[in-house]
Design a protein around this motif. Structure first.
Motif, short mmCIF file in Angstrom:
data_model
loop_
_atom_site.label_atom_id
_atom_site.label_comp_id
_atom_site.label_asym_id
_atom_site.label_seq_id
_atom_site.Cartn_x
_atom_site.Cartn_y
_atom_site.Cartn_z
N ALA A 116 31.22 36.56 45.61
CA ALA A 116 32.24 37.52 45.19
C ALA A 116 33.58 36.87 45.47
CB ALA A 116 32.09 38.82 45.96
N ALA A 117 34.52 37.03 44.57
CA ALA A 117 35.82 36.39 44.74
C ALA A 117 36.93 37.31 44.24
CB ALA A 117 35.87 35.06 43.97
N VAL A 145 30.26 36.12 34.22
CA VAL A 145 30.98 36.54 35.41
C VAL A 145 31.43 37.98 35.23
CG1 VAL A 145 33.04 36.16 36.83
CG2 VAL A 145 31.77 34.20 35.91
N GLU A 146 31.17 38.81 36.24
CA GLU A 146 31.63 40.20 36.20
C GLU A 146 33.09 40.24 36.66
OE1 GLU A 146 30.68 44.53 38.30
OE2 GLU A 146 29.31 42.83 38.59
N VAL A 147 33.95 40.79 35.84
CA VAL A 147 35.38 40.83 36.12
C VAL A 147 35.83 42.28 36.25
CG1 VAL A 147 37.68 40.14 35.34
CG2 VAL A 147 35.71 38.70 34.80
N SER A 153 45.01 41.98 42.72
CA SER A 153 44.18 40.82 42.40
C SER A 153 43.18 41.19 41.31
CB SER A 153 43.41 40.35 43.65
OG SER A 153 42.54 41.37 44.11
N THR A 154 42.37 40.22 40.92
CA THR A 154 41.25 40.43 40.00
C THR A 154 39.99 40.00 40.72
OG1 THR A 154 42.62 40.00 38.05
CG2 THR A 154 40.24 39.80 37.78
N ARG A 155 38.95 40.83 40.64
CA ARG A 155 37.70 40.51 41.32
C ARG A 155 36.73 39.83 40.35
NH1 ARG A 155 34.06 43.12 45.89
NH2 ARG A 155 32.07 42.17 45.32
N LEU A 156 36.01 38.83 40.87
CA LEU A 156 35.01 38.09 40.11
C LEU A 156 33.70 38.10 40.88
CD1 LEU A 156 37.23 34.95 39.34
CD2 LEU A 156 36.94 36.96 37.87
N ASP A 157 32.60 38.41 40.19
CA ASP A 157 31.27 38.33 40.80
C ASP A 157 30.39 37.50 39.89
OD1 ASP A 157 30.91 40.49 43.18
OD2 ASP A 157 32.35 41.24 41.70
#
Length: 200
Positions: A116-117, A145-147, A153-157
């Motif tokens: 997760a980022a 990638v799930e955005v 911020s923007t989350r990335l999984d």
């Protein structure tokens, strides 16, 4: 110090990795030993590690360092600030003539690691970048990638490789759009014991 960047366009990242284990120092040192950093300038102190050089090698090294710790299964957090075009950044130019070949990619691409980022992008000094950011976020979605939006911020999984590729693409394209100084902050968590959908 002169307030200019010259023509070398040195990229860099100042980062910290935090393995959640009693022997965290061993994890960090082992990762630094395993990763080939010969194409970047790198220095570690008691706060952070800094890598500088061509953009592709900065991303190659930082991704590999994270992956070499995460592949052990330990919960690890990565926090980094990527920058290009920083006024006064002139030392380390010797690494700018390196070839494009990424020395760590052959090993990194074989490590499947979901993370997760969150990232935030700060283009400075002009440029038409919003459409660029949206295009690159869409490209990340197409890679699986799930955005999702998050505060500030923007989350990335998704898979580490896909996320780091997407982060490099949005960073590179933002610079190409005319931003003379671009900064991107990134936080990554791997192997967290928390439920992946718990985003509080």
């Amino acid at each position: 110090m002169e307030n200019n960047c010259g023509n070398s366009r040195i990229a860099g990242c100042s980062f910290s990795v935090h393995p959640m284990a009693d022997d965290f120092v061993d994890y960090i040192k082992a990762s630094l030993r395993e990763v080939d950093s010969s194409k970047v300038w790198m220095k570690t102190d008691d706060v952070t590690t800094t890598v500088r050089g061509r953009m592709e090698h900065v991303f190659d090294v930082t991704e590999a360092i994270l992956l070499h710790i995460a592949k052990t299964g330990v919960h690890v957090a990565f926090q980094g600030t990527f920058s290009i075009g920083c006024p006064g950044d002139s030392s380390g130019d010797v690494h700018m003539d390196e070839s494009e070949e990424r020395l760590n990619k052959p090993q990194s691409k074989n490590i499947e690691q979901r993370v997760a980022a969150k990232f935030s992008l700060y283009p400075m000094g002009g440029g038409d970048y919003m459409d660029t950011i949206y295009r690159q976020i869409q490209a990340m979605k197409e890679k699986g990638v799930e955005v999702t939006p998050a505060h500030y911020s923007t989350r990335l999984d998704g898979d580490t490789s896909d996320i780091f590729t997407g982060l490099e693409d949005v960073f590179r394209e933002t610079e190409a759009s005319g931003s003379s100084h671009t900064v991107m902050t990134v936080t990554v968590s791997a192997n967290s014991p928390s439920h992946k959908d718990d985003r509080s």
